[in-house]
Design a protein around this motif. Structure first.
Motif, PDB file in Angstrom:
ATOM      1  N   LEU A  89      -9.101   3.016  -5.732  1.00  7.47           N
ATOM      2  CA  LEU A  89      -9.420   2.282  -6.956  1.00  7.47           C
ATOM      3  C   LEU A  89      -8.262   2.404  -7.956  1.00  7.47           C
ATOM      4  N   ALA A  90      -7.700   3.607  -8.058  1.00  5.60           N
ATOM      5  CA  ALA A  90      -6.594   3.825  -8.989  1.00  5.60           C
ATOM      6  C   ALA A  90      -5.337   3.087  -8.535  1.00  5.60           C
ATOM      7  N   LEU A  91      -5.121   3.073  -7.236  1.00  4.86           N
ATOM      8  CA  LEU A  91      -3.890   2.449  -6.722  1.00  4.86           C
ATOM      9  C   LEU A  91      -3.967   0.932  -6.696  1.00  4.86           C
ATOM     10  N   CYS A 148       0.814  -1.215   0.000  1.00  5.44           N
ATOM     11  CA  CYS A 148       0.000   0.000   0.000  1.00  5.44           C
ATOM     12  C   CYS A 148       0.848   1.265   0.000  1.00  5.44           C
ATOM     13  N   LEU A 149       2.150   1.119   0.178  1.00  4.93           N
ATOM     14  CA  LEU A 149       3.015   2.294   0.109  1.00  4.93           C
ATOM     15  C   LEU A 149       3.632   2.423  -1.279  1.00  4.93           C
ATOM     16  N   ASP A 150       3.246   1.522  -2.169  1.00  6.83           N
ATOM     17  CA  ASP A 150       3.784   1.544  -3.526  1.00  6.83           C
ATOM     18  C   ASP A 150       2.778   2.248  -4.445  1.00  6.83           C
ATOM     19  N   LEU A 151       3.142   3.406  -4.943  1.00  8.62           N
ATOM     20  CA  LEU A 151       2.206   4.195  -5.757  1.00  8.62           C
ATOM     21  C   LEU A 151       2.265   3.835  -7.246  1.00  8.62           C
ATOM     22  N   SER A 152       2.982   2.768  -7.584  1.00 13.33           N
ATOM     23  CA  SER A 152       3.080   2.366  -8.995  1.00 13.33           C
ATOM     24  C   SER A 152       1.712   2.078  -9.612  1.00 13.33           C
ATOM     25  N   GLY A 153       0.765   1.682  -8.742  1.00 10.88           N
ATOM     26  CA  GLY A 153      -0.568   1.330  -9.232  1.00 10.88           C
ATOM     27  C   GLY A 153      -1.213   2.428 -10.064  1.00 10.88           C
ATOM     28  N   PHE A 154      -0.857   3.683  -9.807  1.00  9.61           N
ATOM     29  CA  PHE A 154      -1.403   4.799 -10.587  1.00  9.61           C
ATOM     30  C   PHE A 154      -1.065   4.661 -12.070  1.00  9.61           C
ATOM     31  N   PHE A 155       0.075   4.038 -12.348  1.00  4.06           N
ATOM     32  CA  PHE A 155       0.591   4.041 -13.721  1.00  4.06           C
ATOM     33  C   PHE A 155       0.443   2.693 -14.417  1.00  4.06           C
ATOM     34  N   GLU A 156      -0.094   1.720 -13.684  1.00  3.91           N
ATOM     35  CA  GLU A 156      -0.276   0.395 -14.273  1.00  3.91           C
ATOM     36  C   GLU A 156      -1.712   0.253 -14.715  1.00  3.91           C
ATOM     37  N   TYR A 192      -4.919  12.352 -14.036  1.00  2.06           N
ATOM     38  CA  TYR A 192      -5.799  12.929 -13.018  1.00  2.06           C
ATOM     39  C   TYR A 192      -7.268  12.909 -13.481  1.00  2.06           C
ATOM     40  N   LYS A 193      -7.487  13.275 -14.748  1.00  3.27           N
ATOM     41  CA  LYS A 193      -8.861  13.306 -15.270  1.00  3.27           C
ATOM     42  C   LYS A 193      -9.485  11.922 -15.174  1.00  3.27           C
ATOM     43  N   SER A 194      -8.681  10.902 -15.525  1.00  2.00           N
ATOM     44  CA  SER A 194      -9.242   9.558 -15.522  1.00  2.00           C
ATOM     45  C   SER A 194      -9.534   9.087 -14.089  1.00  2.00           C
ATOM     46  N   ILE A 195      -8.642   9.405 -13.144  1.00  2.00           N
ATOM     47  CA  ILE A 195      -8.887   8.971 -11.753  1.00  2.00           C
ATOM     48  C   ILE A 195     -10.073   9.741 -11.151  1.00  2.00           C
ATOM     49  N   SER A 196     -10.106  11.058 -11.387  1.00  2.00           N
ATOM     50  CA  SER A 196     -11.103  11.893 -10.713  1.00  2.00           C
ATOM     51  C   SER A 196     -12.509  11.724 -11.277  1.00  2.00           C
ATOM     52  N   SER A 197     -12.630  10.997 -12.372  1.00  2.00           N
ATOM     53  CA  SER A 197     -13.974  10.764 -12.924  1.00  2.00           C
ATOM     54  C   SER A 197     -14.367   9.290 -12.808  1.00  2.00           C
ATOM     55  N   SER A 198     -13.562   8.514 -12.084  1.00  2.00           N
ATOM     56  CA  SER A 198     -13.814   7.066 -12.082  1.00  2.00           C
ATOM     57  C   SER A 198     -15.031   6.665 -11.262  1.00  2.00           C
ATOM     58  N   VAL A 199     -15.360   7.428 -10.215  1.00  2.00           N
ATOM     59  CA  VAL A 199     -16.553   7.102  -9.413  1.00  2.00           C
ATOM     60  C   VAL A 199     -17.545   8.275  -9.479  1.00  2.00           C
ATOM     61  N   ILE A 200     -17.067   9.479  -9.127  1.00  2.00           N
ATOM     62  CA  ILE A 200     -17.910  10.682  -9.227  1.00  2.00           C
ATOM     63  C   ILE A 200     -17.181  11.659 -10.156  1.00  2.00           C
ATOM     64  N   ASP A 201     -17.858  12.067 -11.202  1.00  2.00           N
ATOM     65  CA  ASP A 201     -17.198  12.905 -12.214  1.00  2.00           C
ATOM     66  C   ASP A 201     -17.251  14.385 -11.787  1.00  2.00           C
ATOM     67  N   ASP A 202     -16.470  14.709 -10.739  1.00  2.00           N
ATOM     68  CA  ASP A 202     -16.524  16.078 -10.218  1.00  2.00           C
ATOM     69  C   ASP A 202     -15.192  16.809 -10.322  1.00  2.00           C
ATOM     70  N   GLY A 203     -14.202  16.195 -10.967  1.00  2.00           N
ATOM     71  CA  GLY A 203     -12.909  16.865 -11.123  1.00  2.00           C
ATOM     72  C   GLY A 203     -12.048  16.831  -9.868  1.00  2.00           C
ATOM     73  N   LEU A 204     -12.437  16.047  -8.889  1.00  2.00           N
ATOM     74  CA  LEU A 204     -11.655  15.905  -7.653  1.00  2.00           C
ATOM     75  C   LEU A 204     -11.500  14.416  -7.351  1.00  2.00           C
ATOM     76  N   ILE A 205     -10.426  14.084  -6.666  1.00  2.00           N
ATOM     77  CA  ILE A 205     -10.209  12.666  -6.333  1.00  2.00           C
ATOM     78  C   ILE A 205     -10.625  12.417  -4.877  1.00  2.00           C
ATOM     79  N   ASN A 206     -11.640  11.575  -4.692  1.00  2.00           N
ATOM     80  CA  ASN A 206     -11.996  11.195  -3.319  1.00  2.00           C
ATOM     81  C   ASN A 206     -11.254   9.909  -2.942  1.00  2.00           C
ATOM     82  N   LYS A 207     -11.409   9.497  -1.696  1.00  2.00           N
ATOM     83  CA  LYS A 207     -10.608   8.370  -1.216  1.00  2.00           C
ATOM     84  C   LYS A 207     -10.906   7.071  -1.987  1.00  2.00           C
TER      85      LYS A 207
END
Lengths: 29, 213
Positions: free
Chosen positions: B59-61, A20-28, B39-54
């Protein structure tokens, strides 16, 4: 230092193993 | 300095001037624009509001929005620079910048200190480190006796807590990291070197006529 004493990993080295400390997931995709 | 056009991305709720963000971070203007695609792709993945919630952050990570984890929560809190419960584009770029291979070493030390200082007291306390160790053991399925955890904590604090007051302050952390440089490995993301190749579509949305670095 006692050469017979095992080398212990320090706590932060262990914590750093968290996936969970690995931020690579953003780019995969 | 490049010439600007009024484009769709300027109207995007979380958007900030890439030239200003580049001047404040380790990224070039092109890299900031490439990050905007991410950023656009992450911030619109659940709620399309231009901000990233937890939820979107997780989900992105982890490709899993339900994964609750102490470390993931802490990383989110640190990215949420303005403490609004959401991450805007400026927060995202400035936080990721610390993970750039070219970011200042001191910034990486500061960020890692904050990461481990769970309650934000300005000290890394033994109880916090124990809490993180237990979280790591749970996450990885590793089993260690409580006695072993205490031995690891003893050894760690013996080395890091030079004045032996039971907590690690910023200067002790700086020294400890210098002696154990591998501790900063998690603070560098090699992916950030090739961000413009990973998100080449930024070229079609670029606001600058020429590449500004």
């Amino acid at each position: 230092k006692n050469p017979d004493s095992p080398t212990l990993i320090n706590a932060f080295q262990l914590i750093g193993m968290s996936s969970c400390l690995d931020l690579s997931g953003f780019f995969e995709k | 300095m490049g010439c600007f056009h009024s484009t769709a991305s300027k109207q995007f709720p979380g958007h900030e001037d890439p030239v200003i963000l580049a001047s404040q971070t380790a990224f070039s203007v092109s890299e900031v624009e490439a990050l905007f695609e991410l950023y656009k792709s992450i911030s619109s993945s659940v709620i399309d509001d231009g901000l990233i919630n937890k939820e979107e952050f997780q989900l992105a990570l982890f490709k899993n929005r339900k994964k609750e984890n102490l470390f993931a929560n802490r990383i989110f809190e640190l990215f949420d620079v303005k403490k609004k419960g959401v991450i805007d584009f400026g927060d995202f770029v400035k936080s990721l910048s610390v993970f750039h291979p070219n970011a200042p070493h001191e910034d990486k030390i500061d960020f890692s200190f904050k990461l481990y200082d769970l309650d934000g007291t300005g000290f890394i306390e033994r109880q916090e480190v124990k809490q993180m160790l237990i979280a790591l053991l749970c996450e990885s399925g590793m089993k260690l006796a409580d006695e072993t955890v205490e031995i690891i904590l003893d050894k760690t604090f013996l080395e890091a807590d030079v004045n032996q007051d039971g907590k690690i302050d910023k200067s002790e952390w700086q020294n400890f990291v210098r002696q154990n440089p591998s501790l900063l490995k998690i603070m560098t993301l090699p992916y950030l070197r090739d961000i413009t190749t990973t998100f080449p579509s930024f070229v079609f949305h670029s606001e600058v006529d020429e590449i500004v670095t």
